[in-house]
Design an enzyme around this catalytic site. Sequence first.
Site, PDB file in Angstrom:
ATOM      1  N   PHE A 111       0.812  -1.217   0.000  1.00  0.00           N
ATOM      2  CA  PHE A 111       0.000   0.000   0.000  1.00  0.00           C
ATOM      3  C   PHE A 111       0.844   1.266   0.000  1.00  0.00           C
ATOM      4  CE2 PHE A 111       0.790   0.146   4.554  1.00  0.00           C
ATOM      5  CZ  PHE A 111       0.566   1.455   4.933  1.00  0.00           C
ATOM      6  N   LYS A 112       2.088   1.166   0.456  1.00  0.00           N
ATOM      7  CA  LYS A 112       2.936   2.353   0.507  1.00  0.00           C
ATOM      8  C   LYS A 112       3.163   2.951  -0.882  1.00  0.00           C
ATOM      9  CE  LYS A 112       3.488   1.780   4.946  1.00  0.00           C
ATOM     10  NZ  LYS A 112       4.741   1.477   5.612  1.00  0.00           N
ATOM     11  N   ASP A 113       3.042   2.117  -1.927  1.00  0.00           N
ATOM     12  CA  ASP A 113       3.225   2.625  -3.291  1.00  0.00           C
ATOM     13  C   ASP A 113       2.226   3.728  -3.628  1.00  0.00           C
ATOM     14  OD1 ASP A 113       5.354   0.927  -4.135  1.00  0.00           O
ATOM     15  OD2 ASP A 113       3.939  -0.705  -4.476  1.00  0.00           O
ATOM     16  N   LEU A 116       3.768   6.821  -2.119  1.00  0.00           N
ATOM     17  CA  LEU A 116       5.179   7.094  -2.389  1.00  0.00           C
ATOM     18  C   LEU A 116       5.518   7.198  -3.867  1.00  0.00           C
ATOM     19  CD1 LEU A 116       6.774   5.056   0.504  1.00  0.00           C
ATOM     20  CD2 LEU A 116       6.628   7.526   0.250  1.00  0.00           C
ATOM     21  N   THR A 144       7.679   0.616   3.492  1.00  0.00           N
ATOM     22  CA  THR A 144       7.963   2.012   3.149  1.00  0.00           C
ATOM     23  C   THR A 144       9.275   2.131   2.384  1.00  0.00           C
ATOM     24  OG1 THR A 144       6.710   3.017   4.949  1.00  0.00           O
ATOM     25  CG2 THR A 144       8.548   4.276   4.096  1.00  0.00           C
TER      26      THR A 144
END
Length: 462
Positions: A111-113, A116, A144
């Site tokens: 989910f960090k994509d 980011l 992350t």
Amino acid sequence: MEYISTRGKVEARGFIDTVLMGLADDGGLMVPFQIPVIPAETLQEWRSLSFQELFLEIFSYYTNDEIPYEDLKEMVYTSYGNFRAPEVTPLHKVNGSLHVLELFHGPTFAFKDVALQFMGELYSYIAKVRGEIIHILGATSGDTGAAAIQGVRGKEGIKICILHPHGKVSKVQELQMTTVDDSNVLNLSVEGNFDDCQKVIKELFADLDFKGRYHLRAINSINFVRILAQTVYYFYAYLQIEGSDEKKINVSVPSGNFGNIFSGFLAQKMGLPINKLIIATNENNILERFVQTGEYKPGNFTGTYSPSMDIQVASNFERYLYYLLGEDAVKLSEYMAGLQSEGSIKIEGELFAKVQADFAALGVKNQQCLDTISKYDKEYGYLLDPHTACGVAAYEAFSGEDEVTVSFATAHPAKFDEAIALTGIKQEFPAQISALFSMPQHMTVVEHDKAQIVRELQAFYG
């Protein structure tokens, strides 16, 4: 829109200054001076929007016109052009009361994509238009780091160093970071846990001389843009459910550093009518204990099958406490000083009642996590990663009759095959992940020693 520090010593700044500050110079976290509220009729108009269109609408409330619309649009469409799902974050209906929002279709399968990939484009844009040197420094419990590295690798004017706890991330998480050999990337594998890594990062950002000399910028969720970008998929999920304006919609979120669930809290304050915000943690259950007792007190670190949530000190808790205290920066500073000196914070009375109205929380044990993975694979043919399984277990604990819950799938199960294998389930890896195992690694193992880490940074940033 202007931004201020939770500690109250930083005067209002603009959007780009807030991006570049990350952690405020007074040690607080940046927050909007005033949170915009989206009218109900506008929410209805947004139902037909794509993820990218929705992103642009939400960010338009926050960017102060500092970024021309066409420039922002180009960044957004570039950021999400390499996601494997055209919807970016598709919503999967598992049963009548559970939907899973798949947040793992970006380049690092986590989910960090979602935040980011955009932050990488945004930092690159700022570096070009302002002529800024940008040196990104961050800590990761696994996801992350990989997402941040993918967001900025090879970009001119940017260098990135990521600290991760040595041997305490999954093998795939480690490989996604350390198989990158771009010259603008440094991986430091720290002998310690994530909280140790995060503590060093916060200390370095609080050292204003060091921060200024080396042009340090934040990529962790201490940076408000990470939080804001994550609010988009709360709105997107809600708007994808037919008739959601006439239903009670809960959201269950695997949470370690409190950033993802705080994004939901922010979305709620912006007018998104979420019924319950459910915090799912693992055996590192500081957030569950806080919601149940009002005491925020870091405990002993425990390694679990969901390592991205193996966190005892949740950075974004300070942002929530700021709003819980009625945006009183003086009181907030007193509480944070107490946490530093006494090792805990205690919320009582009406404030504690407000906490329990804001959140439900469940700390999921290791075996319950594995049992949930097995159950949903057998009954629904849907494979959960161990973090998502914690979220689904929390949905089962708190979803009431006539309620619909969206549980966030925060990572692809292939990233955590060590846990999946314990259930007896054999999964097939995506080709991008399989390829990692034959690639050489590039990382430096260091002691949990701030002085040694500083020397590595000085040599890298130059």
